[in-house]
Design an enzyme around this catalytic site. Structure first.
Site, PDB file in Angstrom:
ATOM      1  N   HIS A  49      -4.959  -2.274   6.812  1.00 53.30           N
ATOM      2  CA  HIS A  49      -5.951  -1.641   7.679  1.00 53.30           C
ATOM      3  C   HIS A  49      -5.390  -1.526   9.098  1.00 53.30           C
ATOM      4  CE1 HIS A  49      -6.846  -5.971   8.263  1.00 53.30           C
ATOM      5  NE2 HIS A  49      -7.057  -5.602   9.524  1.00 53.30           N
ATOM      6  N   ALA A  50      -6.098  -0.773   9.913  1.00 59.95           N
ATOM      7  CA  ALA A  50      -5.837  -0.694  11.345  1.00 59.95           C
ATOM      8  C   ALA A  50      -7.133  -1.038  12.056  1.00 59.95           C
ATOM      9  CB  ALA A  50      -5.364   0.707  11.740  1.00 59.95           C
TER      10      ALA A  50
END
Length: 132
Positions: A49-50
């Site tokens: 994820h970011a």
């Protein structure tokens, strides 16, 4: 790509060693949350994820792991395998932690409290948002 490795100053003597984190010294932000990853199953990828608003510092306080980092243009792999090296990741960096050694413990410090709304969990959505 906006990341850097930080050499942590180690204090110690015959009794043992310690490392401290101080904003402006070896930590570019006020720590609002910390957590650690441990007992990872072989072959498992963590992260994926970011974060829109969070900056991170990652430290392998025991064992080792690899971190694939991606800013939407460039991808790099960093190995953390010592407690006196920290990896700083800026906002909007896709991260995947993997290849954890037996008994690895990865400490993570961040400048924000947990907020699910700031996570980007789909890589294609991340690329679209980065390229806006």
């Amino acid at each position: 790509m906006n990341y850097r490795l930080i050499d942590m100053k180690v204090f110690g003597d015959e009794r043992g060693h310690l490392i401290s984190f101080e904003k402006g010294n070896n930590c570019p932000f006020d720590v609002k949350r910390s957590f650690y990853i441990f007992d990872t199953v072989p072959g498992i990828v963590r992260g994926s994820h970011a974060n829109r608003n969070s900056e991170f510092i990652l430290i392998a306080i025991s064992g080792s792991c690899r971190i694939k980092i991606d800013d939407g243009k460039t991808q790099e792999i960093v190995e953390l395998n010592t407690p006196h090296k920290a990896l700083y990741l800026d906002k909007m960096t896709w991260k995947e932690m993997y290849d954890f050694s037996y008994n690895a413990i990865l400490l993570v410090l961040t400048n924000t409290k947990y907020d699910e709304k700031e996570y980007i969990r789909n890589y294609d959505d991340f690329i679209k948002e980065v390229r806006k």
